[in-house]
Design an enzyme around this catalytic site. Structure first.
Site, short mmCIF file in Angstrom:
data_model
loop_
_atom_site.label_atom_id
_atom_site.label_comp_id
_atom_site.label_asym_id
_atom_site.label_seq_id
_atom_site.Cartn_x
_atom_site.Cartn_y
_atom_site.Cartn_z
N CYS A 50 53.73 -137.77 -45.83
CA CYS A 50 54.16 -136.75 -44.89
C CYS A 50 55.48 -136.13 -45.36
CB CYS A 50 54.34 -137.38 -43.50
SG CYS A 50 54.54 -136.17 -42.20
N ASN A 79 42.60 -138.91 -40.10
CA ASN A 79 42.54 -137.97 -38.97
C ASN A 79 41.19 -138.07 -38.26
OD1 ASN A 79 42.53 -134.43 -38.34
ND2 ASN A 79 43.76 -135.94 -37.28
N SER A 99 47.00 -132.30 -35.04
CA SER A 99 46.73 -133.58 -35.70
C SER A 99 46.20 -133.27 -37.10
CB SER A 99 45.73 -134.43 -34.91
OG SER A 99 44.44 -133.89 -34.96
N CYS A 118 50.40 -143.44 -42.64
CA CYS A 118 50.11 -142.55 -43.77
C CYS A 118 51.15 -142.66 -44.86
CB CYS A 118 49.93 -141.10 -43.32
SG CYS A 118 51.37 -140.33 -42.62
N CYS A 127 47.57 -139.41 -39.34
CA CYS A 127 47.13 -140.69 -39.90
C CYS A 127 46.36 -140.38 -41.18
CB CYS A 127 46.32 -141.53 -38.90
SG CYS A 127 44.73 -140.87 -38.42
#
Length: 136
Positions: free
Chosen positions: A89, A14, A37, A85, A11
């Site tokens: 990524c 985090n 994570s 996000c 995310c």
């Protein structure tokens, strides 16, 4: 997917959603899944409300530290779960990607964070049922 799959939860900060998901995955998989994570813009600490609501479930995430998302983390993962996000990524062929639309718990009171936690738990349980072979 490898014998012991690796799941990465991502995310933005985090500090909430991805940390709660990682906590549930570690607990519910009983060590059968490697869990990572990270965040695209990590905060300096975990959201204290996220720590509190996970504690209500008997899961302690207080010692976790928000981490920056790295290309290596994505490369070593079998499953990448993103939570708001966006396009930050990196995408690699052969990986399973899912985007979980979840409300960001940042700045929300505990009564609004509990349902987010509960939805994350349900999603983690569903994911586990899909990625781990059924044990007889």
């Amino acid at each position: 997917m490898s014998a012991k799959p690796t799941v990465l939860f991502v995310c933005v900060h985090n500090a909430g959603r991805s940390q709660m998901a990682a906590g549930f995955m570690k607990e519910l998989s009983g060590g059968a899944v490697d869990v990572l994570s990270a965040g695209s813009e990590p905060k300096d600490q975990i959201n204290p409300i996220a720590i509190e609501v996970m504690g209500e479930e008997g899961i302690d995430i207080a010692d976790e530290v928000p981490k920056i998302l790295t290309t290596d983390a994505v490369k070593e993962s079998d499953v990448v779960i993103t939570m708001g996000c966006g396009d930050t990524c990196p995408i690699f062929p052969g990986k399973r990607y899912e985007d979980w639309e979840l409300t960001d718990p940042a700045g929300r009171p505990i009564d609004e964070v509990r349902p987010i936690r509960d939805e994350i738990k349900q999603r983690v349980q569903n994911l586990l049922a899909e990625i781990l072979p059924a044990t007889v």
